[in-house]
Design a protein around this motif. Structure first.
Motif, PDB file in Angstrom:
ATOM      1  N   VAL A   1      11.087  -9.546   9.873  1.00 48.37           N
ATOM      2  CA  VAL A   1      12.216 -10.349  10.348  1.00 48.37           C
ATOM      3  C   VAL A   1      11.703 -11.756  10.624  1.00 48.37           C
ATOM      4  O   VAL A   1      10.513 -11.956  10.887  1.00 48.37           O
ATOM      5  CB  VAL A   1      12.847  -9.767  11.632  1.00 48.37           C
ATOM      6  N   PRO A   2      12.577 -12.765  10.568  1.00 47.66           N
ATOM      7  CA  PRO A   2      12.120 -14.137  10.827  1.00 47.66           C
ATOM      8  C   PRO A   2      11.829 -14.372  12.298  1.00 47.66           C
ATOM      9  O   PRO A   2      12.501 -13.820  13.176  1.00 47.66           O
ATOM     10  CB  PRO A   2      13.295 -14.990  10.353  1.00 47.66           C
ATOM     11  N   LEU A   3      10.829 -15.191  12.564  1.00 47.75           N
ATOM     12  CA  LEU A   3      10.533 -15.634  13.918  1.00 47.75           C
ATOM     13  C   LEU A   3      10.853 -17.122  13.992  1.00 47.75           C
ATOM     14  O   LEU A   3      10.255 -17.930  13.270  1.00 47.75           O
ATOM     15  CB  LEU A   3       9.057 -15.395  14.257  1.00 47.75           C
ATOM     16  N   ARG A   4      11.821 -17.478  14.838  1.00 48.87           N
ATOM     17  CA  ARG A   4      12.264 -18.868  14.959  1.00 48.87           C
ATOM     18  C   ARG A   4      11.987 -19.381  16.365  1.00 48.87           C
ATOM     19  O   ARG A   4      11.917 -18.604  17.325  1.00 48.87           O
ATOM     20  CB  ARG A   4      13.761 -18.975  14.648  1.00 48.87           C
ATOM     21  N   ASP A   5      11.839 -20.712  16.463  1.00 48.95           N
ATOM     22  CA  ASP A   5      11.640 -21.302  17.769  1.00 48.95           C
ATOM     23  C   ASP A   5      12.985 -21.581  18.437  1.00 48.95           C
ATOM     24  O   ASP A   5      14.046 -21.220  17.902  1.00 48.95           O
ATOM     25  CB  ASP A   5      10.791 -22.569  17.681  1.00 48.95           C
TER      26      ASP A   5
ATOM     27  N   HIS B   1      14.702 -24.085  18.647  1.00 51.11           N
ATOM     28  CA  HIS B   1      15.581 -24.961  17.877  1.00 51.11           C
ATOM     29  C   HIS B   1      16.055 -24.314  16.586  1.00 51.11           C
ATOM     30  O   HIS B   1      16.756 -24.951  15.791  1.00 51.11           O
ATOM     31  CB  HIS B   1      14.858 -26.267  17.556  1.00 51.11           C
ATOM     32  N   GLY B   2      15.675 -23.078  16.361  1.00 52.44           N
ATOM     33  CA  GLY B   2      16.086 -22.374  15.155  1.00 52.44           C
ATOM     34  C   GLY B   2      15.198 -22.598  13.961  1.00 52.44           C
ATOM     35  O   GLY B   2      15.505 -22.151  12.849  1.00 52.44           O
TER      36      GLY B   2
ATOM     37  N   LEU C   1      10.354 -19.073  24.122  1.00 52.23           N
ATOM     38  CA  LEU C   1       8.959 -19.308  24.489  1.00 52.23           C
ATOM     39  C   LEU C   1       8.207 -20.118  23.445  1.00 52.23           C
ATOM     40  O   LEU C   1       7.069 -20.535  23.676  1.00 52.23           O
ATOM     41  CB  LEU C   1       8.250 -17.967  24.679  1.00 52.23           C
ATOM     42  N   ILE C   2       8.840 -20.320  22.288  1.00 49.82           N
ATOM     43  CA  ILE C   2       8.137 -21.001  21.198  1.00 49.82           C
ATOM     44  C   ILE C   2       8.604 -22.456  21.077  1.00 49.82           C
ATOM     45  O   ILE C   2       9.796 -22.711  21.086  1.00 49.82           O
ATOM     46  CB  ILE C   2       8.399 -20.262  19.857  1.00 49.82           C
TER      47      ILE C   2
ATOM     48  N   GLN D   1      14.033 -12.140  18.909  1.00 47.08           N
ATOM     49  CA  GLN D   1      15.034 -12.839  19.719  1.00 47.08           C
ATOM     50  C   GLN D   1      14.478 -13.153  21.107  1.00 47.08           C
ATOM     51  O   GLN D   1      14.708 -14.244  21.652  1.00 47.08           O
ATOM     52  CB  GLN D   1      16.303 -12.004  19.832  1.00 47.08           C
ATOM     53  N   ALA D   2      13.718 -12.211  21.683  1.00 47.08           N
ATOM     54  CA  ALA D   2      13.167 -12.401  23.024  1.00 47.08           C
ATOM     55  C   ALA D   2      12.131 -13.522  23.060  1.00 47.08           C
ATOM     56  O   ALA D   2      11.907 -14.132  24.097  1.00 47.08           O
ATOM     57  CB  ALA D   2      12.540 -11.090  23.507  1.00 47.08           C
TER      58      ALA D   2
END
Length: 262
Positions: A216-220, A222-223, A261-262, A256-257
């Motif tokens: 799955v994608p990991l986004r910061d 800001h998306g 934090l990123i 999502q969680a």
């Protein structure tokens, strides 16, 4: 226009800030691979676009620094080169942040969980957590794998812009590793479209006949895409549908969680 050409280095960097020697030294290190584990100075020069004399000077300098060894004719990399990768793994913020979340994924699925990022055409595994088992169903920290044959790589390719994806498909031959590897541009385009529509990726037996991956994608906050959370597991003990049903919700919830934090 002439002035810009004279003051700008490749890539748009101001020539006052560009150290050509550093670029060439790194290119010498990157010239070594599985097909070229040992090279003469002439061979290294051919692979980097340098003269034999220039390549030899860089190789001798790297030998003096401990990054290269030689028998007087052939040159090869030493384990000291691994320090360069270790410096990233020990200093980068993202792998440190994600580690407790990977532990949560591994505990919730009993599978090996990874954080993967793209570097050129390859997926690099920069964080890992999970049970120790046969390496044929997992990757070591820092491993590099062609993006086209992994769930994480396919996902991050699918999330590129249409222009960037078209350029990648037009300029990169699709390597074949198993009978299940996607080997045609048409099939790859269909797979990319499917991944884009569903927002996650499943890859089975494309690199290893005993391997299945889900990502799955990991986004910061800001998306912006920063990598992929993925799991690698052995084939055979459950169907694709059951594996996705068991693993995908945990991966999505964890990604999502992490966003804030990123």
């Amino acid at each position: 226009m002439q002035e810009e050409e004279e003051t700008t280095a490749p890539g748009g960097l101001d020539k006052r800030d560009w150290i050509a020697g550093l670029e060439r030294g790194v290119s010498i290190i990157e010239a070594f691979d599985d097909a070229h584990p040992r090279m003469t100075a002439s061979q290294a020069g051919q692979r980097t676009g340098m003269t034999r004399t220039a390549a030899r000077r860089y190789l001798l300098t790297l030998q003096h620094m401990g990054y290269v060894a030689s028998d007087g004719k052939l040159f090869w990399l030493t384990p000291r080169v691994l320090r360069l990768g270790r410096s990233y793994l020990e200093s980068a913020r993202l792998p440190r942040i994600v580690q407790p979340f990977l532990q949560r994924v591994a505990a919730g699925t009993s599978e090996i969980a990874y954080l993967s990022v793209m570097d050129g055409d390859e997926v690099v595994y920069v964080a890992r957590n999970g049970p120790n088992r046969s390496m044929s169903t997992g990757y070591v920290l820092g491993a590099r794998v062609p993006a086209q044959v992994t769930a994480a790589g396919l996902l991050m390719l699918a999330l590129r812009s249409d222009e960037a994806l078209a350029q990648w498909l037009a300029s990169r031959p699709l390597q074949v590793f198993t009978p299940h590897t996607i080997a045609s541009t048409e099939r790859m385009q269909l797979e990319i479209a499917r991944i884009r529509a569903q927002g996650w990726s499943l890859s089975e037996q494309q690199l290893d006949l005993n391997s299945r991956g889900i990502a799955v994608p990991l986004r910061d906050r800001h998306g912006v895409l920063v990598g992929a959370l993925n799991i690698t597991m052995p084939m055979g003990h459950e169907s694709s549908e059951d594996a996705v049903a068991r693993v995908l919700p945990v991966l999505r919830e964890t990604a999502q969680a992490m966003r804030n934090l990123i």
